[in-house]
Motif scaffolding. Structure first.
Motif, short mmCIF file in Angstrom:
data_model
loop_
_atom_site.label_atom_id
_atom_site.label_comp_id
_atom_site.label_asym_id
_atom_site.label_seq_id
_atom_site.Cartn_x
_atom_site.Cartn_y
_atom_site.Cartn_z
N ARG A 68 0.83 -1.20 0.00
CA ARG A 68 0.00 0.00 0.00
C ARG A 68 0.87 1.26 0.00
NH1 ARG A 68 -2.09 -0.38 4.69
NH2 ARG A 68 -3.54 -2.04 4.09
N ARG A 69 1.94 1.24 0.82
CA ARG A 69 2.84 2.39 0.87
C ARG A 69 3.53 2.61 -0.48
NH1 ARG A 69 4.15 0.04 5.86
NH2 ARG A 69 6.15 -0.77 5.06
N ARG A 70 3.92 1.49 -1.13
CA ARG A 70 4.59 1.64 -2.42
C ARG A 70 3.65 2.20 -3.47
NH1 ARG A 70 9.50 1.66 -0.63
NH2 ARG A 70 10.16 1.72 -2.81
N LEU A 71 2.37 1.75 -3.45
CA LEU A 71 1.41 2.21 -4.46
C LEU A 71 0.98 3.65 -4.23
CD1 LEU A 71 -0.81 -1.01 -4.73
CD2 LEU A 71 0.81 -0.14 -6.43
N THR A 72 0.91 4.05 -2.97
CA THR A 72 0.46 5.41 -2.67
C THR A 72 1.61 6.41 -2.57
OG1 THR A 72 0.53 4.98 -0.27
CG2 THR A 72 -1.56 4.54 -1.44
N GLY A 73 2.85 5.89 -2.62
CA GLY A 73 4.00 6.79 -2.51
C GLY A 73 4.25 7.28 -1.09
N ASP A 74 3.71 6.56 -0.11
CA ASP A 74 3.85 6.96 1.29
C ASP A 74 5.15 6.41 1.88
OD1 ASP A 74 3.33 8.00 3.78
OD2 ASP A 74 1.98 6.37 4.38
N TYR A 75 6.27 6.76 1.29
CA TYR A 75 7.58 6.38 1.81
C TYR A 75 8.59 7.44 1.39
CZ TYR A 75 8.28 4.76 -3.00
OH TYR A 75 8.37 4.68 -4.36
N GLU A 76 9.73 7.47 2.05
CA GLU A 76 10.71 8.52 1.80
C GLU A 76 12.00 7.94 1.22
OE1 GLU A 76 11.40 10.72 5.35
OE2 GLU A 76 9.35 11.50 5.46
N VAL A 77 12.60 8.70 0.34
CA VAL A 77 13.90 8.38 -0.22
C VAL A 77 14.77 9.62 -0.05
CG1 VAL A 77 15.20 7.72 -2.29
CG2 VAL A 77 12.90 6.79 -1.90
N ASP A 78 15.94 9.47 0.59
CA ASP A 78 16.77 10.66 0.82
C ASP A 78 17.52 11.06 -0.45
OD1 ASP A 78 19.05 9.09 0.60
OD2 ASP A 78 19.58 9.18 2.71
N ASP A 79 18.28 12.15 -0.36
CA ASP A 79 18.94 12.67 -1.55
C ASP A 79 20.09 11.80 -2.04
OD1 ASP A 79 20.18 13.32 0.80
OD2 ASP A 79 20.90 15.27 0.16
N GLY A 81 19.47 8.53 -2.33
CA GLY A 81 18.74 7.41 -2.91
C GLY A 81 18.36 6.32 -1.92
N PHE A 82 18.66 6.54 -0.62
CA PHE A 82 18.38 5.52 0.39
C PHE A 82 16.88 5.40 0.64
CE2 PHE A 82 18.31 4.67 5.18
CZ PHE A 82 18.27 3.29 5.00
N ASP A 83 16.36 4.19 0.46
CA ASP A 83 14.95 3.88 0.66
C ASP A 83 14.86 2.97 1.88
OD1 ASP A 83 12.33 2.92 0.57
OD2 ASP A 83 12.28 2.86 -1.62
N GLU A 84 14.63 3.55 3.05
CA GLU A 84 14.62 2.78 4.30
C GLU A 84 13.51 1.75 4.31
OE1 GLU A 84 14.31 3.52 9.15
OE2 GLU A 84 14.67 5.21 7.79
#
Length: 332
Positions: A68-79, A81-84
């Motif tokens: 759900r987070r991947r589809l809605t874009g509800d996640y953060e990627v830092d400058d 490129g780190f995707d926690e």
């Protein structure tokens, strides 16, 4: 990296002997007079259907939440490129069975890693393919009480390869340059570096556990500028996963690689030759070397940098020898 988490198993539903009606009654572990049987012990150790169902429900709920987070874009990627979110839910989950069951990594001295703030972890590098960097990342995340992420510095080649480049960025790795390393350290991140580079990773099996040159001390200068501690780290077990008996320089040049390994299984067995041997690993973190007491101009003093570089290198080498002396076997 309080290193290990203890999971209570329970008493298996065992009854007290006072509850028995007679001396020959079969008790809850399936034996006569309290003697357990193999079948009964296996039954008691197995999770109950409700527990298994609950675990499956939790896993499915976590998977659906991630999707759900991947589809809605509800996640953060830092400058960088780190995707926690992707690292924790996918990449580390794939690496964890290798860490725990295949290499059976023992982690020591994890308390020497600060609970917060920047620090530079300096480790030896070996094994033909960089499994040691990945296992180091899992060790810090899973064994440190603060469950910190390790941001590894990688060689140019890592970020030139398709797919590998994207995965490395997503996992928090970045190019091994002083500017990126200093910025991460000043943000309070844990940064990992393996100064031997390809010289350590692709050295012959005959030179195993002999540290190669640590470059010109650039990692020390970076730590001094960021005023963060340097934590030496020694890794035993990676040297034997692909015993490198030879190096085909012709093929290496044709493929644009720093080396082309020849091992007992590769390239003779094709893709199967890329499966590492299941060696037993130990990762030990040493006491941190503080840099805060150094003057601001210390990073520009080449003599001091060489001295600190040698100190870190000797600490790692000495610890490697101690771990090897105490090791019972390569595989156990």
């Amino acid at each position: 990296m309080a290193d290990a988490k203890v999971i209570p198993i329970g008493d298996g539903g065992r009854r007290s002997r006072d509850e028995h009606e007679g001396p020959d009654e079969v008790d809850s572990v399936g034996g006569v007079g309290g003697e357990p049987t193999l079948a009964a012990l296996a039954r008691d150790a197995a999770p109950t259907p409700s527990a298994a169902h609950g675990g499956l429900d939790q896993a499915l709920a976590r998977t659906f939440a991630f999707l759900r987070r991947r589809l809605t874009g509800d996640y953060e990627v830092d400058d960088f490129g780190f995707d926690e979110d992707l690292t924790d839910e996918v990449l580390l989950r794939l690496l964890r069975p290798v860490f725990e069951r295949y290499f059976r990594v023992e982690v020591r001295g994890v308390e020497n890693i600060p609970a917060e703030g920047g620090a530079l972890i300096v480790a030896n590098h070996s094994g033909t393919l960089p499994w040691d960097g990945l296992m180091l990342q899992v060790a810090v995340r899973d064994r440190h009480p603060a469950e910190r992420h390790l941001r590894l510095l990688g060689a140019d080649l890592v970020f030139q390869l398709p797919v590998i480049n994207e995965l490395a960025r997503k996992a928090g790795h970045t190019l091994a340059c002083a500017e990126d390393a200093q910025e991460l350290l000043e943000r309070g991140e844990l940064v990992g570096v393996m100064p031997e580079g390809f010289k350590g990773l692709g050295k012959p099996f005959a030179d195993r556990y002999k540290l190669q040159r640590f470059g010109r001390g650039g990692f020390v200068a970076t730590a001094l500028r960021a005023r963060v501690p340097i934590v030496p780290c020694s890794i035993v077990g990676a040297e034997e996963i692909y015993p490198m008996l030879g190096n085909s320089r012709v093929l290496a040049r044709l493929l644009g690689l720093p080396y082309f390994p020849v091992t007992p299984t590769f390239p003779w067995l094709g893709p199967l030759g890329a499966v590492p041997l299941p060696t037993k690993w130990t990762i030990q973190f040493g006491e941190p070397l503080e840099t805060r007491d150094q003057p601001p101009e210390a990073a520009e003093d080449p003599m001091l940098m060489f001295q600190l570089t040698d100190q870190v290198r000797e600490t790692i080498q000495h610890t490697l020898y101690k771990l090897l002396v105490g090791r019972r076997s390569v595989f156990f």
